[in-house]
Design a protein around this motif. Structure first.
Motif, PDB file in Angstrom:
ATOM      1  N   GLU A 381       0.811  -1.350   0.067  1.00 41.15           N
ATOM      2  CA  GLU A 381       0.276  -0.244  -0.196  1.00 41.15           C
ATOM      3  C   GLU A 381       0.888   0.934  -0.068  1.00 41.15           C
ATOM      4  N   HIS A 382       1.569   1.580  -1.193  1.00 38.58           N
ATOM      5  CA  HIS A 382       2.160   2.688  -1.293  1.00 38.58           C
ATOM      6  C   HIS A 382       1.586   3.456  -2.588  1.00 38.58           C
ATOM      7  N   TYR A 383       1.649   4.888  -2.635  1.00 38.94           N
ATOM      8  CA  TYR A 383       1.446   5.430  -3.730  1.00 38.94           C
ATOM      9  C   TYR A 383       2.770   5.530  -4.571  1.00 38.94           C
ATOM     10  N   LEU A 458       9.888   8.360   4.911  1.00 40.04           N
ATOM     11  CA  LEU A 458      10.937   7.594   4.342  1.00 40.04           C
ATOM     12  C   LEU A 458      11.712   8.071   3.576  1.00 40.04           C
ATOM     13  N   GLN A 459      11.573   9.298   2.919  1.00 42.42           N
ATOM     14  CA  GLN A 459      12.633   9.848   2.229  1.00 42.42           C
ATOM     15  C   GLN A 459      12.353  11.202   2.120  1.00 42.42           C
ATOM     16  N   ASP A 460      13.311  12.149   1.916  1.00 44.04           N
ATOM     17  CA  ASP A 460      13.127  13.454   1.384  1.00 44.04           C
ATOM     18  C   ASP A 460      13.077  13.588  -0.113  1.00 44.04           C
ATOM     19  N   GLY A 461      12.537  14.597  -0.532  1.00 46.82           N
ATOM     20  CA  GLY A 461      12.673  14.794  -2.118  1.00 46.82           C
ATOM     21  C   GLY A 461      11.268  15.250  -2.678  1.00 46.82           C
ATOM     22  N   GLN A 462      11.240  15.566  -4.067  1.00 54.03           N
ATOM     23  CA  GLN A 462      10.355  16.152  -4.690  1.00 54.03           C
ATOM     24  C   GLN A 462       9.080  15.384  -5.044  1.00 54.03           C
ATOM     25  N   HIS A 463       8.200  15.887  -5.286  1.00 56.78           N
ATOM     26  CA  HIS A 463       6.784  15.021  -5.814  1.00 56.78           C
ATOM     27  C   HIS A 463       7.134  14.482  -7.366  1.00 56.78           C
ATOM     28  N   ARG A 464       6.432  13.770  -7.936  1.00 55.46           N
ATOM     29  CA  ARG A 464       6.632  13.461  -9.411  1.00 55.46           C
ATOM     30  C   ARG A 464       5.062  13.774 -10.135  1.00 55.46           C
ATOM     31  N   ASP A 465       5.203  14.421 -11.152  1.00 57.37           N
ATOM     32  CA  ASP A 465       3.994  14.474 -12.109  1.00 57.37           C
ATOM     33  C   ASP A 465       4.072  13.472 -13.314  1.00 57.37           C
TER      34      ASP A 465
ATOM     35  N   LYS B 209      -6.178   4.733  13.563  1.00 53.28           N
ATOM     36  CA  LYS B 209      -5.286   4.122  14.429  1.00 53.28           C
ATOM     37  C   LYS B 209      -4.561   3.039  13.830  1.00 53.28           C
ATOM     38  N   CYS B 210      -3.658   3.826  13.087  1.00 56.04           N
ATOM     39  CA  CYS B 210      -2.613   3.092  12.205  1.00 56.04           C
ATOM     40  C   CYS B 210      -1.336   3.555  12.315  1.00 56.04           C
ATOM     41  N   THR B 211      -0.240   3.151  11.768  1.00 59.00           N
ATOM     42  CA  THR B 211       0.903   3.972  11.796  1.00 59.00           C
ATOM     43  C   THR B 211       1.373   4.561  10.386  1.00 59.00           C
ATOM     44  N   ILE B 212       2.165   5.533  10.112  1.00 59.98           N
ATOM     45  CA  ILE B 212       2.352   6.093   9.088  1.00 59.98           C
ATOM     46  C   ILE B 212       2.899   4.997   7.875  1.00 59.98           C
ATOM     47  N   TYR B 213       3.478   3.891   8.663  1.00 62.20           N
ATOM     48  CA  TYR B 213       4.019   2.949   7.772  1.00 62.20           C
ATOM     49  C   TYR B 213       3.154   1.840   7.227  1.00 62.20           C
ATOM     50  N   ASN B 214       1.962   1.953   7.892  1.00 54.13           N
ATOM     51  CA  ASN B 214       0.960   1.015   7.238  1.00 54.13           C
ATOM     52  C   ASN B 214      -0.287   1.837   6.874  1.00 54.13           C
ATOM     53  N   ALA B 215      -0.213   2.925   6.794  1.00 53.33           N
ATOM     54  CA  ALA B 215      -1.548   3.767   6.480  1.00 53.33           C
ATOM     55  C   ALA B 215      -1.996   3.542   5.290  1.00 53.33           C
ATOM     56  N   GLY B 216      -0.873   3.549   3.983  1.00 55.47           N
ATOM     57  CA  GLY B 216      -1.172   3.198   2.776  1.00 55.47           C
ATOM     58  C   GLY B 216      -1.934   4.054   2.189  1.00 55.47           C
ATOM     59  N   PHE B 217      -3.067   3.467   1.422  1.00 63.00           N
ATOM     60  CA  PHE B 217      -3.957   4.510   0.551  1.00 63.00           C
ATOM     61  C   PHE B 217      -5.123   5.210   1.635  1.00 63.00           C
ATOM     62  N   GLN B 464      17.002  11.558  12.811  1.00 60.61           N
ATOM     63  CA  GLN B 464      15.999  12.414  12.106  1.00 60.61           C
ATOM     64  C   GLN B 464      14.625  12.017  12.269  1.00 60.61           C
ATOM     65  N   HIS B 465      14.474  10.765  12.350  1.00 60.20           N
ATOM     66  CA  HIS B 465      12.898  10.511  12.831  1.00 60.20           C
ATOM     67  C   HIS B 465      12.340  11.164  14.125  1.00 60.20           C
ATOM     68  N   LEU B 466      13.215  11.036  15.087  1.00 61.44           N
ATOM     69  CA  LEU B 466      12.732  11.589  16.343  1.00 61.44           C
ATOM     70  C   LEU B 466      12.608  13.052  16.240  1.00 61.44           C
ATOM     71  N   ARG B 467      13.437  13.592  15.644  1.00 61.94           N
ATOM     72  CA  ARG B 467      13.356  15.256  15.396  1.00 61.94           C
ATOM     73  C   ARG B 467      12.060  15.395  14.879  1.00 61.94           C
ATOM     74  N   LYS B 468      11.395  14.625  13.728  1.00 58.91           N
ATOM     75  CA  LYS B 468      10.212  14.709  13.005  1.00 58.91           C
ATOM     76  C   LYS B 468       9.181  14.608  13.786  1.00 58.91           C
ATOM     77  N   VAL B 469       9.510  13.646  14.754  1.00 59.22           N
ATOM     78  CA  VAL B 469       8.259  13.479  15.870  1.00 59.22           C
ATOM     79  C   VAL B 469       8.071  14.709  16.750  1.00 59.22           C
ATOM     80  N   LEU B 470       9.223  15.179  17.209  1.00 60.67           N
ATOM     81  CA  LEU B 470       9.166  16.534  17.913  1.00 60.67           C
ATOM     82  C   LEU B 470       8.513  17.540  17.441  1.00 60.67           C
TER      83      LEU B 470
END
Lengths: 500, 1077
Positions: A381-383, A458-465, B209-217, B464-470
């Motif tokens: 499930e990823h775009y 997961l990563q930094d970066g720009q979007h894609r069109d 009620k999910c995490t960003i990793y499994n939130a998907g669509f 980085q991840h932790l800083r993002k959380v904060l």
């Protein structure tokens, strides 16, 4: 013959087991806990934690207030049962009849066993020593009755041996709780000031029965030996193993084949009867010179199909070096699973991974080229296109997500997008021309943009069109521009896939 | 060509929008929008904030909301005028009242009923079907809407960047022309700037009620849902200019503004055809006569005239009458009530009986209550008995109807801990890491990003991840999370309330509240009445009833004799267990120093032991000045006026604010803003600006920096826990009343207090001990003499005997005891009579445990033995004892007194037989441990050892980690102080002991005695000796291995381990100490 029973009480069954697994825990207070009504409640505490005043039933937060450094581990409620079973099986070396005594004890029918260890004293000392060596803190008692042994293991001195017929006097001074009776009864006896079994024994039986029911009298009689009580021994699990000793050493491939056939025959027969199938099997040949020859197979689904399993082994027979000859063959199913009951189907054989033929084919291919060379892709499930699928960890992994089909995706996706040169109107209209690997494509039709943002976690970066485009030859491509059009900055175009 | 964004989801659509309404408005202003709509999902909760922000920036809010239906397509709705707005409010109210709190169930039929004069925009499906067309069901639904709304309906067109946008918009425009429904461009805004998309993803995760990793669509594929510049929107819709134009048509049509809302008071509370003002004037003068008699003091006359004029000018008469009406109802029902807070500044309130303190006596100024300068509606808070407040609430609902009265909402904000937790969870941090993060957060400041705090917690600050959380946590803090109900703020209207604002169900049964909180209704000029609950009023009312019954006294709050020296004498000796507000340990140690001897001293006493004065370091200067150890002087002449009555030391909130005005040049509005910002400083952090301004201002006017700092610190404390003078005065009255009852009728007081439990600082045991100390005879619970409540019996010597009631026994149910009392025609004389009365065995056992059978000759053990029998004689033999019972001839071990005491504590948490510590006194003597009574005969600085049951542990935030503990033995109490370093060292002893022994130095200051602890010991195991051991002749079991030199075990494994029975160790029976912050 006078019956003799041993009761073993594990004071810290679960925590001792954890220390066995993680030696670092030995020197620190720790507890096991389970969630209960939204709080973490302690289910077991090791002796160090207990010494500092932490009991099962306490809430973890309260315990942490006492010992801020307290280690808290997740309890697995089913462990103690499994653990007791394993300990019981291990104890079969002392007597054939061993029973588990949940939640934290074992019962051994020791009738006629002690002399083998040189008498009762050394018998239980041996048991005690061995458990202590494993790291278990145990209380052990030996008596004519289960009840007396149980009571003394918990409430008596270490390693008590009650001489035959002496259980009465041994029990007199113990508290009623030693009688294995209900908590509510114990509590009430306590309130009534009846704190020793002697007080109960001296009381009219009818007075006890009227107030506490028959259980207390039954337990008293069992402990004193007026009433018979037996144990329900555990059965050890037989391993799935077959042996074939040979009169003459085998040296030929045909001989090995026959041995394999017979072993498989016997093993599959047993598996079939128990409704099991094997996932891995190990075939061993013990050579005259002491060396062991092995071959191993694995299947994707539990199987007891003789032919199929034989075929899997067959390709490997040539790897076996009989040398001076093999005198013993064994076949062991190291991993066995329940066989799914298959409904006979009248029509159609769905061509999916539940299909038996397909899975057997895969087993055979894997046997030839190695299982790691077979891949299966499942949706994720990823775009972001590169992450919208992933390799399955096993062939029969169940798919959680579904393939997303509402947006056009190319049949062939490049694993890395390739740079292209593009002529396109700004800011985000579809391109008119693009050059890929030296060839210029004039775009006749186009659709887009589909804007997909980078996955920021997961990563930094720009979007894609993304644009789906068709050139004058009718070929279709999947192109994208990385980031917004910006006259000041350079931005890049890529090709990412081919539709047809 | 202009464009207006018409589809905006703010964070009041909980866990959907990711920007505050204010942020959206500000961004719109920055982008040059002249109007912006706010359309939250099925709610109008956020529009007042947006409205206020828009007003400030000179743009206009299009009021609207998104209607999500259970049986149809979602729509955006915009009322064009006030009538249409009322319809929308009614619509939402209907949906809200149908569903549980937080949900709104709407159907199409509701829409047709309430949808007149509003503009609607239907939201089409976001995707085309396989044939690149819209689903036929959508077209059918669309036709239905068109038939219902005609020209008022449009279709929303949004560019989503999904790849097939052109096709999608083309299909939509085809449909639009076919069905003759115009398109309208929107951008479905969820956040004000693209960067907020990250937080929007996070709130989606929290919601799902999910995490960003499994939130998907479940997340949006891109970041296009931000408020775009107008030119960009024009470009995106360059093929469909009519869609842009349509936004302007809607904007033109929807001229409704929240400014038009007219809040009107109910008027039916007047009699004899008077206008509200006439009625109020009449009642005020009538009340004045009742209060003062026919000779009104000149000061009062002036005050009343002044206030009435002011009230007329501001048109507040009806409001006062409403409050008066509620108070009158309470009086009629004999529910005690008293106004608190700033209303005590008003003489009219005093005359109407709303407040009980005469403001002219204390120079309380009406302007502090309401003033033209602040231009805020008045706010009267009234306390009622906590057990009967619901009656008052239901009266209000009943009198004005649910459509005209409702409770104000409180917007629960995302606080730092919750924010860290939610964001951490959504970002997939382990529970352990989240715990470490949130446990160590005290205040969320930039310090977090410097890494020191993180390193302390063993986390990597470079991660980085932790800083993002904060970073996301910081953004998330302050987000509204849900609408709760205010503690008692009521809004009452003349017309239907749901014409003004949607009403919804509260979580509690029979309560309804509105969607706006008190700031919102303040901004719109609505008035609210606070109906609050106060436990002490319940206690006082019960005391009045008991006094009436037993002493035939007609006491009221007003007729208690005032200024009685005996009462002040008692208070000065800190003999105040159970007395309102001044019973706490801190108060008790202040009383002998302050020695209050008049009512105003009580006002000061109430206000002084508060975080404000303590943090501002105002307490000691005041005490020194009062005891003439320091001259009374004022920093300046102008401050003398303000600080005169408190000897030059600011103690009240008003004083601190006045200082800001007079000395630092704040305007009154600024001073108020300062106070308000303090209250929320933890969430926002604006305070530093004010701090600079205050200190600079004061130093310019010639005050020392140190003094300025002190004033500021005090203001800081006042922000959240301040006591204004008027409020302290209202409370002081209750202090005096409760102290008076305690002083003259300790029996009545103890009985009323016990019947109002749980309340205050102390356990029933201490109240009983205190009553006995004052000469009240207390009788134990008995089946033949007790009622459910504690009650007074015939007089013995000076006071009535206090008979404990069944409510003191743990686990007894009131219904069972009512049954017992009903069937108790004569007296019970045997166990079987009780059984025949229908009392269950479990209940009988509890009664036996409580030793309640003494009147029929059983002690608890014999009673239990009797209760235990399973067979009982029936029919012919009923009422007799069982046949073979006599033949049993069983003798049970007799119980010692100490054993009885332990059981008394187990069941009733108190014992009348003896104090547990008295049984181990001999042992304590051997260890040279003194009793608490002996402490007063020792000298300051002596080393002592003292032991007792731990009653209260307190670690106030103002005391810098110091722990205060109150311990009790058979002779009295001792106060123990443990400093922070020792607290860590003796943490276990302090937290775990039921019986503690402390060693330390005595600190005596007049009557105030403290033990400054050096060492603590857990003596709880001594309590075990009160009951006989289970198996005394068995050798002690030692489990410690032989190589353990310390062979003594403090905690031998509890019995319960062996028998698998969870059983309480004897010492655990004693009530655990109560912890206070």
């Amino acid at each position: 013959m006078q019956k003799r029973f041993i009761s073993i009480w594990f004071r810290y069954l679960k925590t001792d087991w954890w220390i066995r697994r993680q030696a670092v825990l030995h020197d620190k207070p720790f507890v096991l806990a389970l969630p209960d009504h939204g709080r973490m409640v302690i289910t077991a505490a090791n002796s160090l934690a207990e010494k500092q005043g932490i009991d099962p039933g306490m809430v973890v937060a309260d315990a942490r207030a006492l010992i801020p450094s307290l280690e808290v581990l997740d309890d697995q409620p089913e462990t103690s049962g499994r653990l007791l079973n394993a300990l019981a099986e291990w104890c079969i070396r002392y007597t054939p009849a061993v029973a588990i005594d949940p939640p934290d004890g074992l019962l051994l029918d020791a009738t006629g066993c002690a002399h083998l260890w040189g008498g009762e004293k050394s018998y239980i000392t041996e048991i005690h020593k061995r458990f202590k060596h494993f790291g278990y803190d145990v209380g052990i008692a030996l008596a004519d009755t289960i009840g007396a042994a149980w009571a003394l293991a918990r409430f008596g001195q270490n390693d008590s041996i009650i001489e035959s017929g002496q259980q009465n006097s041994a029990l007199l001074s113990l508290p009623p709780a030693a009688l294995r009776i209900e908590a509510s009864t114990i509590e009430r006896l306590e309130k009534l000031g009846l704190r020793q079994i002697s007080q109960l024994i001296s009381m009219p039986r009818s007075a006890l029965r009227r107030r506490f029911g028959v259980q207390i009298l039954e337990r008293l009689d069992q402990a004193l030996g007026y009433e018979e009580e037996g144990i329900n021994p555990v059965q050890p699990i037989e391993p799935y193993q077959e042996r074939l000793p040979c009169l003459e050493p085998i040296v030929t491939a045909t001989g090995i084949e026959i041995a394999l056939q017979r072993l498989l025959d016997a093993l599959c027969h047993r598996l079939q009867q128990e409704q099991k199938g094997l996932r891995t099997a190990l075939f061993k040949g013990y050579r005259m010179d002491g060396k062991i020859e092995k071959m191993e197979i694995g299947t994707n689904r539990p199987s007891c199909n003789l032919n199929h399993l034989f075929k899997l082994f067959e390709t490997k027979i040539e790897t076996i070096e009989p040398a001076s000859g093999i005198e013993l063959f064994t076949l062991e199913a190291s991993k066995v699973e329940d066989l799914p009951t298959v409904q006979e189907q009248l029509w159609g054989n769905k061509m999916d991974l539940d299909n038996v033929e397909l899975s057997e084919l895969l087993d055979r291919i894997a046997g030839k080229i190695g299982a790691h060379n077979i891949h299966r892709y499942i949706p994720a499930e990823h775009y972001w296109p590169e992450r919208s699928f992933k390799e399955a960890s096993s062939l029969n992994e169940t798919i959680q997500a579904t393939w997303k089909v509402d947006r056009p995706r190319p049949l062939q996706l490049l694993s890395t997008p390739e740079r292209i040169e593009v002529t396109a109107p700004i800011p985000d209209y579809p391109p008119m021309l693009f050059r890929y690997r030296g060839k210029l494509h004039k775009i006749m039709k186009a659709d887009g943009p589909e804007r997909i943002e980078a996955e920021w976690w997961l990563q930094d970066g720009q979007h894609r069109d993304y644009y789906s485009v068709e050139d004058e030859d009718g070929h279709r491509y999947w192109l994208f521009r990385s980031g917004h059009y910006d006259a000041a900055k350079s931005y890049q175009w890529f090709i990412h896939g081919f539709f047809a | 060509m202009n464009y207006t964004e018409l589809q905006v989801t703010s964070n009041f659509s909980f866990l959907r929008g990711a920007s505050h309404p204010e942020e959206l408005v500000e961004q719109a202003v920055a982008l040059g929008y002249k109007e912006i709509a706010i359309t939250d999902h099925n709610t109008l909760a956020g529009i007042v904030r947006a409205h206020a922000a828009a007003k400030k920036h000179g743009i206009r809010i299009i009021v609207g909301c998104r209607l999500d239906l259970l049986d149809g397509l979602s729509l955006l709705a915009y009322p064009t005028n006030g009538k249409a707005y009322s319809q929308i409010c009614n619509l939402l109210t209907t949906g809200n009242l149908r569903a549980e709190k937080g949900e709104c169930h709407l159907y199409r039929s509701d829409l047709y009923q309430y949808g007149k004069d509003s503009k609607f925009v239907v939201l089409p499906p976001t995707e085309l079907n396989e044939l690149f067309e819209f689903d036929p069901s959508f077209i059918t639904a669309l036709k239905e809407y068109r038939d219902a709304f005609g020209n008022d309906l449009s279709i929303a067109a949004t560019r989503r960047y999904q790849g097939d946008d052109s096709k999608y918009l083309y299909q939509l425009s085809q449909l639009s022309s076919q069905l003759n429904i115009p398109l309208v461009a929107t951008n479905e805004v969820h956040y004000h700037e693209p960067a907020r998309r990250q937080l929007q993803d996070i709130v989606t995760c929290v919601r799902e009620k999910c995490t960003i990793y499994n939130a998907g669509f479940r997340l949006h594929p891109n970041a296009e849902r931000y408020l775009k510049p107008q030119e960009e929107m024009l470009r995106l819709f360059s093929h469909y200019p009519e869609a842009i134009m349509r936004t302007q048509e809607i904007v033109e049509a929807c001229q409704f503004s929240l400014n038009e809302l007219k809040y009107e008071y109910p008027e039916e509370i007047t009699t004899d055809g008077r206008t509200p003002q006439e009625e109020l004037t009449f009642l005020a003068w009538q009340g004045a006569k009742e209060r003062y008699g026919n000779d009104l003091p000149a000061k009062t006359i002036t005050a009343i005239k002044h206030e009435l004029k002011f009230i007329e000018q501001m048109n507040y008469a009806a409001y006062f009458l409403t409050v008066y009406d509620i108070v009158r109802f309470a009086r009629k029902q004999k529910i005690l009530c008293q106004g608190r807070g700033s209303a005590a500044n008003s003489t009219v309130c005093y005359c109407l009986g709303i407040t009980s303190v005469d403001p002219t006596k204390f120079d309380l100024l009406f302007e502090r209550f309401i003033s033209t300068a602040r231009n805020e509606p008045p706010d009267i808070d009234v306390d009622f008995e906590h057990e009967r407040r619901e009656e008052v609430i239901q009266y209000i609902y009943q009198k004005y109807g649910r459509d005209r009265a409702a409770i104000v909402a409180t917007v629960t904000q995302q606080h730092q801990k919750g924010a860290v937790r939610d964001v951490g969870k959504a970002m997939g941090l382990s529970v352990d890491t989240i715990n470490r993060l949130s446990a160590s957060i005290w205040e969320f400041t930039d310090e977090w990003f410097e890494g020191k705090r993180l390193t302390e917690q063993g986390l990597n600050p470079g991660d980085q991840h932790l800083r993002k959380v904060l970073q996301l946590t910081r953004e998330f803090m302050g987000f509204p999370r849900q609408l709760g109900q205010h503690t008692g703020g009521f809004v009452i209207t003349r017309g239907k309330l749901c014409d003004l604002v949607p009403v919804m169900n509260a979580r509690m049964e029979d309560r309804t509240c509105i969607e706006w909180n008190k700031d919102d209704i303040d901004a719109l000029g609505f008035m609210k009445i606070d109906v609050l609950a106060l436990g002490m009023l319940t206690c006082i009312r019960k005391a009045f009833d008991i006094a009436k019954e037993n002493y035939d006294l007609d006491l009221t709050l007003a007729n208690i004799p005032q200024d009685d020296p005996a009462v002040y004498e008692m208070i000065s000796h800190a003999d105040t267990i159970g007395v309102f507000q001044i019973e706490s340990r801190a108060q008790q140690s202040m009383l002998p120093r302050l020695k209050p001897n008049c009512f105003y001293d009580l006002v000061i006493e109430v206000a002084i032991v508060r975080p404000g004065p303590i943090q501002g370091d105002m307490v000691h200067p005041y005490l020194r000045r009062r005891n003439n150890e320091e001259p009374v002087e004022y920093p300046s002449k102008e401050l003398e006026e303000i600080l005169k009555r408190t000897l030059g030391v600011p103690l009240f909130q008003e004083q601190a604010m006045k200082i800001a005005i007079v000395a630092a040049g704040f305007t009154p509005a600024e001073a108020d803003g300062l106070r308000r910002s303090m209250a929320t400083f933890k969430a926002k952090g604006l305070v530093t600006q004010f701090q600079e301004k205050l200190i600079r201002g004061m130093m310019q006017n010639g005050y020392t920096q140190e003094y300025a700092q002190r004033v500021f610190k005090q203001l800081e404390g006042f922000g959240s826990y301040g006591f204004p003078e008027s409020h302290a005065a209202s409370f002081a009255l209750l202090v005096y009343v409760s102290a008076w009852i305690k002083c003259y009728y300790p029996d009545v007081f103890a009985c009323a207090l016990l019947n109002s439990m749980p309340m205050g600082f102390y356990q029933p045991a201490q109240i009983v001990i205190d009553a006995r100390k004052h000469g009240v005879e207390v009788m134990q619970v008995d089946i033949n003499h007790s009622d459910w409540d504690n009650r007074l019996q015939e007089k013995s010597e000076k006071y009535c005997r206090l008979r404990l009631g069944f409510r003191q026994v743990k686990g007894l149910r009131q219904e069972d005891m009512e049954l017992l009392m009903v069937k108790r025609e004569k007296s019970y004389s045997s166990m079987n009579q009780l059984r025949d009365a229908g009392i269950s065995e479990a209940t009988l056992e509890k009664l036996a445990d409580a030793d309640a059978f003494r009147s029929i000759g059983f002690d608890r053990r014999q009673a239990l033995w009797e209760v235990s029998t399973k067979d009982r004689p029936v029919v012919l033999f009923s009422g007799q004892s069982a046949a073979d019972a006599k033949g049993e001839n069983v003798s049970l071990p007799t119980m010692t007194t100490s054993e009885h005491v332990v059981h008394d504590y187990a069941v009733t948490s108190l014992s009348l037989k003896a104090h547990p510590v008295s049984f181990i006194r001999e042992k304590l003597d051997q260890l040279q441990i003194v009793s608490t009574r002996q402490l007063s005969s020792l000298k300051n600085g002596d080393s002592v050892k003292v032991a007792g049951l731990v009653l209260v542990r307190q670690r106030p935030g103002t005391a810098g980690g110091v722990c205060f503990m109150t311990i009790e033995d058979e002779t009295g109490f001792a106060n123990v102080v443990i400093f922070e370093s020792l607290f860590e060292k003796f943490r276990k002893e302090i937290l775990q002991s039921r019986l503690i022994m402390v060693e330390g130095k005595l600190q005596i200051e007049g009557e105030v005695i403290h033990v400054i602890v050096k060492r603590c010991y857990n003596f709880s195991s001594l309590l075990r000796t009160l009951t006989p051991k289970n198996n005394e002749n068995l050798p002690v079991l030692t489990l410690a291995s032989p190589d353990d030199p310390n062979n003594y075990q403090e905690f031998p494994p509890a019995l319960n381990k062996r028998s698998q029975v969870r059983e309480t160790a004897p010492e655990k029976i004693f009530p655990e100490a109560r912890n206070f912050k």
